[in-house]
Scaffold this active site. Structure first.
Site, short mmCIF file in Angstrom:
data_model
loop_
_atom_site.label_atom_id
_atom_site.label_comp_id
_atom_site.label_asym_id
_atom_site.label_seq_id
_atom_site.Cartn_x
_atom_site.Cartn_y
_atom_site.Cartn_z
N GLU A 174 0.80 -1.23 0.00
CA GLU A 174 0.00 0.00 0.00
C GLU A 174 0.83 1.29 0.00
OE1 GLU A 174 -2.83 -0.37 3.20
OE2 GLU A 174 -3.88 -2.02 2.21
N GLU A 366 -5.71 -8.65 0.32
CA GLU A 366 -6.40 -8.30 1.57
C GLU A 366 -7.87 -8.01 1.26
OE1 GLU A 366 -4.78 -5.10 3.97
OE2 GLU A 366 -2.73 -5.77 3.59
O1 IFM Z 1 -4.52 -3.56 8.89
C1 IFM Z 1 -4.42 -2.98 7.63
C2 IFM Z 1 -3.23 -3.52 6.87
O2 IFM Z 1 -2.05 -3.37 7.58
C3 IFM Z 1 -3.09 -2.80 5.55
N1 IFM Z 1 -4.33 -2.81 4.81
C4 IFM Z 1 -5.52 -2.42 5.51
C5 IFM Z 1 -5.65 -3.22 6.80
C6 IFM Z 1 -6.95 -2.85 7.53
O3 IFM Z 1 -7.02 -1.49 7.78
#
Ligand code: IFM
Length: 470
Positions: A174, A366
């Site tokens: 990210e 994710e």
């Molecule tokens: O916990 C985070 C993760 O570290 C990165 N992506 C979003 C998740 C939830 O906010």
């Protein structure tokens, strides 16, 4: 890829070899911050700034996963998953970010990778999930171009140690969040509030990705793959009938999504956003000759971190951007944090990536939701809403597959309740509940549901059973 076409309530089968995974990151789960020669990270430091993290929480203990790694691998085996995404803590491998390599840190991940493989779980390794060694921050952190070179050397150390067993690597997690939350809004480590720093950092992260990808691919095995896990937000104009809102949504999409995807896939930085950034942050003179070639050389898959959409309207506001994030729509279900739950946007996002960057494999690296369920009187955690969330999003993935998107896997965020950055420990994202005082792990109802799906390689076409949350 082919998927079975279901009857109205029949099972939805995923392709053979589909990855049913879970996802975590080092600082959010490991704890043991002083073990085995680990160096300080920017998150250790940030957590100690008063008011930076809710309730003064820190990652010092987290889920104690560093010490319970094998037990947690057993937990994954109980969930029947065949894939796990985790991150290596750079300060455990190179406590100062460069130079000295800590063998005990390498030995830890070496054992963990073996633990996963012995249980039939394929590791997907992230090299940077936000825990920059503090020593590098002191020489400018990601604002300093040298950090990208140090990162490539760290990648080479990891390649030499694990590259025989790890095929797929996420270099950076990210980059937009690192740039915006960490350097523009000051909400994440290192807590900077500087628009120019944020765009500089994003460029250096992409450069770091390209340099590291070159190192990783030069390893002994011929099938190594590298990619970035992007925080991707589909955009919706607040008023689709208003051309200004449509334009705002297009620009905001450039800011969040295209600014990263386009250069990594060989199109350079998008012109519309380049103009916005130059207006807000000055000349982008940190982009040097050859950088875009380096950045474009290293992506074999797109990692999709998807949580919710962004609704945007035209508005000059106070900040540098001529758009504003608007309220969600009434009636749309939300997580306990208020994020809108929009599974069909995940399907559309996967299809869009397939159209815009054809042929690139997609991994949902994710996807998850905050629901605060605690164990009930019977000791179980009845999180029916997370089951609905999982079902909706996996169904969206299945639809994208059926329409041709090359989705290879789904990694749920998260395996277990963990440290959610500036919000500390109250948000619970896990398939497994973690008792903060005892570290006791309890597989939630959603974990049992996901285990069944992973074992069957299929989900029900329609969700019909289950009790409401308690
Ligand atoms: O916990 C985070 C993760 O570290 C990165 N992506 C979003 C998740 C939830 O906010």
């Amino acid at each position: 890829m082919s998927t079975d076409r279901p009857g109205p309530t029949g099972a939805l089968h995923f392709p053979p070899g589909f990855r049913w995974g879970t996802s975590t990151s080092a600082y959010q789960v490991e704890g043991a911050v002083d073990a085995d020669g680990r160096g300080e990270s920017i998150w250790d430091r940030f957590c100690r700034s008063p008011g930076a993290v809710e309730h003064g929480d820190t990652g010092d203990v987290a889920c104690d996963h560093y010490r319970r790694a094998e037990e947690d691998a057993d937990l994954m085996a109980r969930l029947h998953t065949n894939a796990h995404r985790f991150s290596i803590a750079w300060p455990r491998i190179m406590p100062e970010g460069r130079g000295n390599v800590e063998q005990r840190g390498l030995a830890h991940y070496d054992r963990f990778i073996d633990c996963l493989l012995e249980r039939g779980i394929e590791p997907l390794v992230t090299l940077y999930h936000w825990d920059l060694p503090q020593t590098l921050q002191e020489s400018g952190g990601w604002r300093n171009r040298d950090t990208a070179e140090h990162f490539a050397r760290y990648a080479a150390v990891c390649r030499d140690a694990f590259g025989d067993r790890v095929r797929d690597w996420v270099t950076v997690n990210e980059p937009w969040i690192v740039g915006v939350l960490g350097h523009q809004l000051g909400l994440h480590a290192p807590g900077e509030k500087d628009v120019r720093a944020s765009v500089t950092v994003m460029h250096h992260l992409l450069l770091a990705h390209g340099l590291a990808a070159g190192e990783l691919r030069s390893g002994a095995r011929g099938d190594t793959r590298t990619g970035i896990a992007y925080s991707l937000f589909p955009h919706t104009p607040d008023n689709a009938g208003d051309p200004a809102d449509r334009e705002a949504a297009r620009h905001s999409d450039g800011y969040v999504n295209r600014w990263f995807l386009d250069p990594v896939h060989g199109r350079g930085y998008p012109d519309d956003m380049r103009r916005h950034w130059e207006k807000a942050a000055g000349a982008l003179d940190f982009v040097r000759d050859g950088d875009l070639d380096t950045i474009a050389a290293g992506s074999d898959f797109i990692g999709v971190n998807y949580y919710t959409r962004r609704i945007v309207r035209a508005d000059q506001g106070d900040g540098p951007w001529p758009w504003r994030v608007a309220e969600g729509r009434p009636g749309v279900p939300r997580t306990d944090l208020g994020w809108e739950i929009v599974p069909h946007d995940l399907r559309d996002l996967l299809l869009r990536l397939h159209t815009d960057y054809p042929g690139v494999p997609l991994l949902v690296t994710e996807n998850g939701a905050i629901y605060g369920n605690e164990p009930a009187a019977d000791g179980a955690v009845h999180d029916r809403r997370r089951i609905e969330f999982l079902h909706g999003h996996l169904k969206a993935v299945h639809e994208a597959l059926a329409l041709g998107a090359p989705v290879e896997g789904y990694y749920h965020w998260s395996l277990m309740d963990n440290f959610e950055w500036a919000m500390g420990y109250w948000p619970r994202f896990g398939l497994v509940h973690v008792d903060r005082a005892t570290q006791r792990r309890t597989v939630k109802d959603s974990g049992h549901w996901y285990a069944r799906a992973a074992a069957d390689g299929a989900i029900p076409g329609v969700l019909t059973t289950g009790e409401p949350d308690r």
